[in-house]
Design an enzyme around this catalytic site. Structure first.
Site, PDB file in Angstrom:
ATOM      1  N   GLU A 121       5.609   4.715  -1.482  1.00 22.47           N
ATOM      2  CA  GLU A 121       4.221   5.076  -1.189  1.00 22.47           C
ATOM      3  C   GLU A 121       4.085   5.546   0.255  1.00 22.47           C
ATOM      4  OE1 GLU A 121       1.395   2.066  -2.143  1.00 22.47           O
ATOM      5  OE2 GLU A 121       2.070   1.882  -4.235  1.00 22.47           O
ATOM      6  N   ASP A 122       3.137   6.469   0.452  1.00 28.72           N
ATOM      7  CA  ASP A 122       2.858   7.007   1.797  1.00 28.72           C
ATOM      8  C   ASP A 122       4.100   7.635   2.420  1.00 28.72           C
ATOM      9  OD1 ASP A 122       0.177   6.095   1.648  1.00 28.72           O
ATOM     10  OD2 ASP A 122       0.826   4.096   2.281  1.00 28.72           O
ATOM     11  N   ARG A 123       4.982   8.134   1.568  1.00 28.33           N
ATOM     12  CA  ARG A 123       6.234   8.781   1.998  1.00 28.33           C
ATOM     13  C   ARG A 123       7.157   7.843   2.768  1.00 28.33           C
ATOM     14  NH1 ARG A 123       6.361  13.778   0.626  1.00 28.33           N
ATOM     15  NH2 ARG A 123       8.086  14.275   2.022  1.00 28.33           N
ATOM     16  N   LEU A 124       6.972   6.545   2.574  1.00 29.05           N
ATOM     17  CA  LEU A 124       7.876   5.564   3.173  1.00 29.05           C
ATOM     18  C   LEU A 124       8.992   5.281   2.166  1.00 29.05           C
ATOM     19  CD1 LEU A 124       5.314   3.158   4.875  1.00 29.05           C
ATOM     20  CD2 LEU A 124       6.666   5.004   5.901  1.00 29.05           C
ATOM     21  N   HIS A 125       9.830   6.280   1.985  1.00 29.32           N
ATOM     22  CA  HIS A 125      10.899   6.211   1.000  1.00 29.32           C
ATOM     23  C   HIS A 125      11.994   5.256   1.441  1.00 29.32           C
ATOM     24  CE1 HIS A 125       8.759   9.724  -0.297  1.00 29.32           C
ATOM     25  NE2 HIS A 125       9.230  10.478   0.691  1.00 29.32           N
TER      26      HIS A 125
END
Length: 198
Positions: free
Chosen positions: A174-178
């Site tokens: 989520e939120d590009r917190l891969h």
């Protein structure tokens, strides 16, 4: 995803993820991968290929040895693969040196291909200019008339093995917190695992 969720062996981890991708009924080609190569002067090119095997030594795929990718792999024997399984929110990136598989392995795989694909391997001057579709169809027909029963493997067709020295596992967050974990090693030494920032 945490370090403890991953196998210490990236090839075993890849097997596990590929198995999950294969289990998705709506994913037609879970073994499709982007193969990146480069010419001897560093000009890159990329195309989709089908992974045909993975074992403790690496990742194998097959092609015409006169194709652009094969010529580049001969000039510059390093390559990268990228698998992306959107439904799982996962990606695997693999880098390493490339070598030809033994002829016996190429022969064995070629025998498993459908007859039409076998004839196509004889008929297609892969990556080279042709004048028409009919030229290609006529070449397939001629090959079929020549090989009425068993179709032998063309001498200019066979496999490559990518021997990895870096494998990255990526999971969508989520939120590009891969989540990104990279395995790397020198030669045949042990694998080192580290987390990367997204």
């Amino acid at each position: 995803m945490e370090r403890a969720d991953l196998s210490p062996d990236p090839l075993q981890q890849f097997d596990a993820w590929l198995l999950e991708a294969r289990a998705l009924s709506d994913l037609e080609f879970p073994h499709a991968t982007a193969l990146a190569t480069a010419s001897k002067d560093g000009r890159p090119s990329v195309r989709m290929v089908l992974l045909k095997g993975v074992n403790k030594n690496g990742f194998s795929f097959f092609t015409n040895f006169e194709s652009r990718k094969a010529r580049e792999l001969t000039e510059n024997p390093f390559a990268a693969l990228c698998f992306f399984w959107e439904k799982l929110g996962r990606q695997v990136r693999i880098e390493g040196r490339v070598e030809r598989v033994p002829d016996t392995a190429s022969d064995a795989y070629f025998r498993t291909r459908p007859r039409g694909s076998q004839l196509g391997a004889w008929a297609s001057p892969q990556s080279r200019e042709i004048q028409s579709r009919k030229q290609l169809e006529d070449a397939v027909k001629a090959a079929g008339e020549k090989y009425l029963s068993e179709v032998p493997r063309p001498p200019n067709w066979g496999g490559f093995l990518l021997v990895p020295d870096r494998i990255e596992f990526w999971k969508n967050g989520e939120d590009r917190l891969h989540d990104r974990f990279e395995y790397s090693r020198n030669g045949s030494g042990p694998w080192t695992l580290k987390r990367l920032a997204p």
